[in-house]
Design a protein around this motif. Structure first.
Motif, mmCIF file in Angstrom:
data_model
loop_
_atom_site.group_PDB
_atom_site.id
_atom_site.type_symbol
_atom_site.label_atom_id
_atom_site.label_comp_id
_atom_site.label_asym_id
_atom_site.label_seq_id
_atom_site.Cartn_x
_atom_site.Cartn_y
_atom_site.Cartn_z
ATOM 1 N N LYS A 1 -20.246 87.416 42.993
ATOM 2 C CA LYS A 1 -18.819 87.504 43.291
ATOM 3 C C LYS A 1 -18.238 86.116 43.549
ATOM 4 O O LYS A 1 -17.138 85.804 43.095
ATOM 5 N N ARG A 2 -18.958 85.315 44.290
ATOM 6 C CA ARG A 2 -18.512 83.951 44.572
ATOM 7 C C ARG A 2 -18.358 83.171 43.272
ATOM 8 O O ARG A 2 -17.345 82.494 43.053
ATOM 9 N N GLN A 3 -19.338 83.298 42.391
ATOM 10 C CA GLN A 3 -19.276 82.585 41.113
ATOM 11 C C GLN A 3 -18.106 83.082 40.273
ATOM 12 O O GLN A 3 -17.442 82.302 39.589
ATOM 13 N N SER B 1 -23.364 86.188 45.697
ATOM 14 C CA SER B 1 -23.433 85.008 44.844
ATOM 15 C C SER B 1 -22.691 85.237 43.524
ATOM 16 O O SER B 1 -21.963 84.367 43.055
#
Length: 54
Positions: free
Chosen positions: A9-11, A7
């Protein structure tokens, strides 16, 4: 890798993309630029029109 790590890393990728879109424009920003600016490793995502990897 935990879901919270994914999460974050995605953000980070989303935030990087947003900054690049804002600075350079949506059409001038490619996925390769987002990946490079975010500092992440990524496997090639290209596929031929029939779904096979080149």
């Amino acid at each position: 890798m935990t879901s919270s790590s994914l999460s974050r890393k995605r953000q980070h990728v989303v935030d990087t993309a947003y900054s690049l879109f804002k600075r350079d424009g949506f059409h001038a920003t490619g996925v390769d630029r987002i990946i490079a600016e975010a500092g992440i490793a990524c496997a090639p995502a290209s596929r031929s029109s029939d779904g096979r990897r080149p």
